[in-house]
Motif scaffolding. Structure first.
Motif, mmCIF file in Angstrom:
data_model
loop_
_atom_site.group_PDB
_atom_site.id
_atom_site.type_symbol
_atom_site.label_atom_id
_atom_site.label_comp_id
_atom_site.label_asym_id
_atom_site.label_seq_id
_atom_site.Cartn_x
_atom_site.Cartn_y
_atom_site.Cartn_z
ATOM 1 N N ARG A 228 23.761 69.694 17.500
ATOM 2 C CA ARG A 228 24.694 68.904 18.307
ATOM 3 C C ARG A 228 25.984 69.677 18.556
ATOM 4 N NH1 ARG A 228 24.545 62.447 17.112
ATOM 5 N NH2 ARG A 228 22.289 62.198 16.928
ATOM 6 N N GLN A 229 26.488 70.314 17.520
ATOM 7 C CA GLN A 229 27.714 71.098 17.670
ATOM 8 C C GLN A 229 27.510 72.231 18.669
ATOM 9 O OE1 GLN A 229 28.812 72.362 13.741
ATOM 10 N NE2 GLN A 229 29.449 70.302 13.067
ATOM 11 N N VAL A 232 27.392 70.745 22.242
ATOM 12 C CA VAL A 232 28.725 70.385 22.719
ATOM 13 C C VAL A 232 29.522 71.636 23.069
ATOM 14 C CG1 VAL A 232 30.927 69.357 22.057
ATOM 15 C CG2 VAL A 232 28.785 68.191 21.478
ATOM 16 N N LYS A 233 29.422 72.646 22.218
ATOM 17 C CA LYS A 233 30.165 73.884 22.443
ATOM 18 C C LYS A 233 29.734 74.556 23.742
ATOM 19 C CE LYS A 233 31.208 78.365 20.288
ATOM 20 N NZ LYS A 233 30.957 79.232 19.101
ATOM 21 N N LEU A 236 30.859 72.528 26.807
ATOM 22 C CA LEU A 236 32.283 72.680 27.102
ATOM 23 C C LEU A 236 32.585 74.039 27.722
ATOM 24 C CD1 LEU A 236 33.873 71.026 23.927
ATOM 25 C CD2 LEU A 236 33.809 70.109 26.263
#
Length: 500
Positions: A228-229, A232-233, A236
């Motif tokens: 998930r991280q 998201v990274k 973005l």
């Protein structure tokens, strides 16, 4: 409808279980959700190109025909392209039920955004509808399947047939109502009606939430915290790149709608090719699966040609209906958008006929093979554009042609659709490698993306749509594809590894 058509299911104590026409009660809510979603989708689509090309004085955006057709084609391509990440999000993050609800809400917001009288918000609304449709389209059918835990439940196929009726009911009534209001009263009021339709669909979905299968809440392959991280990274980073790039273009005064259309068109063409190559070159596939994928590439290319022509019902054919057709029949005047109700009407009338025909021919040992059906479908879609070529010739100068030309074109296309579309879905499931069994249905939708993106590319390159050559060239290509598949059917069949 849900309450009036429910009854106690056979084999249970009275009042212990409610059914919808003998099916799980949740089917009623999914039926209504799909019907209103299709109502909103086809209602907005009936107005889209007409609104884009209408003069500013008439409340439209006054765009050139080529730009409007390109926007329409890219929008259609995105709807099917986003079905892939829509399925992925359900599998990895939210589950089908939540993903569908989120998608419905985004679609509703998108339609109401279209209803705002500003050009900037209009394109934002189109993007929201495409995003929401991708989330909903890839998961609502999955939830219909979840209503039947027993894969051999004899009601399963009938349930999907009932669900399919919802699609055509929504698609039939949408142009008749939204098209009339949009063309005769106010464009943005028509778009707002589409938003109300999706709002009703969302209400039915939420009301039936508890009647859906618990399996629809399952996230089959949940993401880890690290994944998930990472997602998201990366998201973005790409968002920042897009903001900086387009911010520079806007600040320099270079921005036009082409800055959106060209990247999306190229993605719509390259992504399907990349994905097919990725699957085809996967070393985990055995020899039979490799051959089947080779066969599938044939069907994919032909399907892309088919859908590229078929989806012009809302663009080039819609403009022909407005500009070159006498919208009067038996003394009754009607808006040009009503022509787009012909296809769902023909489908509802002819689908049972074709189903009975295949059964009857099968009993006599004369049912056409899957490959032959596919070849016939693309041949017919090509034939429909030869008819359009003749219609365009008849409409030379200021002459307007009888509505019977378009009635004939839509009839031929519908027969082609009923021959090819069910076969394409069936072939996809049969030829799919085990490793990609769940993903291949999304790959079939990419054929629509590829076809629509090709039409968008032709428009961006300046190809005129109001000429006999436009219809003749595409008709010839489709007919040749149909003939080629039929002539090479034995070679293709050998690659299918026993699939019929």
């Amino acid at each position: 409808m849900a309450s009036s058509l429910t009854k106690d299911s056979a084999g249970t104590a009275p009042g212990s279980e409610k059914t919808f026409l003998g099916h799980p009660r949740g089917l009623a809510n999914l039926f209504m959700t799909e019907m209103w979603e299709r109502y909103s989708f086809y209602g907005m689509r009936a107005l889209l190109v007409l609104y884009l090309t209408a003069t500013v004085a008439d409340g439209g955006l006054g765009m050139k025909t080529a730009t409007a057709v390109a926007i329409y084609s890219v929008y259609n391509a995105l709807v099917y392209l986003l079905a892939l990440p829509g399925g992925w999000l359900a599998d990895r993050l939210w589950g089908p039920r939540k993903t569908t609800g989120i998608g419905a809400a985004i679609i509703m917001v998108g339609h109401f955004t279209l209803a705002l009288p500003w050009e900037g918000t209009f394109f934002a609304g189109l993007g929201l509808i495409a995003l929401g449709s991708g989330l909903l389209k890839s998961n609502i059918s999955t939830m219909v399947g979840h209503l039947y835990p027993d894969k051999n439940d004899p009601r399963r196929d009938a349930g999907f047939s009932i669900f399919y009726i919802a699609i055509n009911i929504g698609a039939f009534f949408a142009p008749l109502s939204i098209g009339l209001v949009g063309q005769a009263v106010n464009w943005h009021l028509g778009f707002a009606m589409a938003g109300v339709g999706m709002a009703l669909g969302l209400v039915f979905f939420l009301l039936g939430y508890r009647h859906l299968s618990p399996e629809s809440d399952v996230v089959t392959s949940p993401m880890t915290a690290a994944e998930r991280q990472s997602l998201v990274k990366k998201g973005l980073i790409w968002l920042a790149v897009a903001v900086v790039a387009y911010g520079f273009v806007i600040a320099a005064g270079w921005f036009t709608v082409d800055w959106m259309l060209w990247p999306l068109t190229i993605i719509g063409l390259l992504l399907p090719i990349w994905y097919l190559v990725k699957v085809k070159r996967d070393k985990d596939l055995d020899e039979v699966e490799q051959k089947r994928m080779s066969a599938y590439v044939w069907f994919f290319v032909v399907a892309a040609v088919f859908w590229g022509i078929y989806d012009q019902t809302g663009s080039t054919l819609s403009l022909f209906a407005k500009e070159n057709t006498t919208n009067t029949l038996l003394g009754f005047d009607f808006p040009s958008s009503w022509f787009q109700s012909l296809n769902p009407l023909y489908v509802m009338a002819l689908a049972p006929v074709f189903a009975a025909l295949w059964v009857a021919l099968n009993k006599r040992g004369k049912e056409p093979s899957t490959i032959t059906k596919f070849a016939n479908g693309v041949f017919l879609i090509g034939l429909s554009f030869f008819v359009m070529m003749l219609a365009q010739a008849a409409a030379s100068g200021d002459a307007k042609v009888t509505p019977l030309w378009l009635c004939s074109v839509y009839l031929i296309q519908t027969v082609g659709e009923l021959t090819l579309s069910p076969v394409g879905l069936s072939l996809t499931t049969k030829l799919a490698p085990a490793k990609y069994a769940s993903q291949m249905m999304g790959v079939f939708f990419l054929a629509v993306t590829a076809g629509d993106s090709t039409i968008a590319l032709l428009q961006l390159l300046g190809a005129p749509t109001d000429t006999q050559f436009w219809f003749a060239s595409q008709g010839a290509l489709a007919v040749l594809c149909g003939v080629a598949v039929f002539m090479l059917r034995k070679r293709v069949k050998a690659l299918m590894g026993g699939v019929h």
